[in-house]
Motif scaffolding. Sequence first.
Motif: not given
Lengths: 224, 424
Positions: A175, A104, A213-214, A184, A179-182, A123, A159
């Motif tokens: 990520r 910041a 992976d973004h 997609r 991290v462990t999941m595919d 914040a 909201r």
Amino acid sequence: MEDESISNITLDGRQHLATLNLIRGNTVYGERLVVKKGNEYRIWDPFRSKLAAALTKGLKNFHLPVRSNVLYLGASTGTTVSHLSDIVGQIGKIFAIESSSRVARELIFNVASKRQNVTPIIADARKPRSYFSVFDTIDLVYCDIAQPDQTLIAIDNCRVYLKTGGILLLVIKTRSIDVTMDPRKVIKQEVKKLEENSFVVTQRVDLDPFDKDHAMVYAIYNTN
Amino acid sequence: MDKSADVLLFEVGLVVLDDIGKLIHSRKFVQPSIAYHSLSLRENRELTEIVPLLRKFYSVRVSHSILLDILGKEGFRVELLAESEQDALNKNKLDLVTKYGLCENRIEAIKELQQFATDYSSIRIKLTSESLDLHVGQAVNGLDEIDETINTIGTRMREWYGLHFPELDNLLQNVTTYAFIVKSAGPRENITKDILFQADLQENKIQLIMNMASKSRGGDLAAESSQILQKLASEVIELSKLREALSEMIETVMEDIAPNIKKMLTPVIAARLIARAGSLRKLAFLPASTIQILGAEKALFRALKTGARPPKHGLLFQHPAVHSAPKWQRGRIARALASKIAIFARIDLYRHAPAEDDLMSRLNKRIETIQKSPQKFGSKYDMGLRSDIKRRTDGNFGRRDKGDRWKKKKGYDKRRNRFGRREH
């Protein structure tokens, strides 16, 4: 993308995104300045800014009118913030939320102290009601934070602040979520969370190769 | 007396309304960022005018949790406005501050609010930059880097001077002693008993070095080389002094901010933990399991991704109780240590006083029990099992059997794009 604030500029035989510089002669992070038809543009590097990456990879309908109000979660050192600040112009406002005081510091020194339309707020994005200095209706919420529950944090903020029909641009960092999941699967799961919370997701863009992976998700907030 | 009043806190000032929304009092802050900061520390300095006004009312409704705390302490019946009302205040903030006379018009209001945010954020940054744990983190990282530098240029000095006096390398272990001799003497012919005595060497060592110097097989040292070498040596000495000063500073600061974890872990390891966690506060909020592997993130993420064994310890490996233990005990000792560090960090943060001796003795007892416990038969470290020995010598240390198979699967390259090249 025929906006006058965002422009395509050919430099050394290559197309570059660029935004109309709000403060002539000022660079924020060492980007190149180019003059075109008497206007000064700042080159917008897709490797530095995920929004530029999304636009390069084909994000459509991104039209942010001049004088829009933006709530930016995870402003970091203010690279993307500075380009958004170019786009919304003097009368628009960017509320830049950042929790780490280390980055910041750069946000304030390099961006906020020079650009009147950027309001720096230190914040925690988890507590949207604890922000100081956010006011008016918000037209766009941009969320780029590395937390496992980033989507829920973005939803909470929408909201409180986002107007009905407003836009959420969410950077899904697969990520940071798991991290462990595919990746997609992660994106699917996060999109579903948005749809369960009265968002209409119209586009998702994979940011590879600019950010691995973004993904960038474009959603419209529909409370009715 | 049955009425209630509303107190609204804006960035630029305070407003008091009665129960029908009539403005009773408004006060603009002279220096908004400083006023807001003092309020956020729950000081009532900015409220002195308002408190007597409010005494007339039965209860008070406030717009902000800060006011809830302060006025609650003053003995009022306070409640927070509903969230929807707070949101409405935020949305109409520009109109409201103008209406209640805190700002002249909307444009002024925008300007003042922006100025406030920049000032207030700067105050927050200034305060965090002053916190001692950030400084101790920088100091301990600096310490590690200086160690590295001393090592690098110290080795260079030894190599270089070794061309001239190769025998000295084997006689002296300590870099600073070596550097002291090079700096004071220059060429080996100039080494005197006096210099060696000043270097704090034993009598027999002095004799030995003098002997070797007179019949050394090294080449002659040109004046240019000698001068540069002496400068290099004095750099080594200066850096060693700096290192000492740094480690003293870490010691005193750690005593100040975290005496308990300092006592348990030695100042330097404790400082490294704090630096890795970010601050003492962050460390105190971490679960013991995270503290146990703090500093081994790379190994942890590899374990999560490939199914390899998770790390047993991160920074805690540097603790003597862990690294001097046999391998199969280290994980358990690190776990015992981490659980107590979690407690001690919280004591350091909140109580800021010595912890009960009982905690420390329980930890020591636990470590003793682990040290006495027999090794499990058939564990990874049990050398009796042939398959285990094989697994360790094939360069696939510590990975489960399934750890390799996923590589051979079809589509492995595709998976690698998604999993493999990512750095953590």
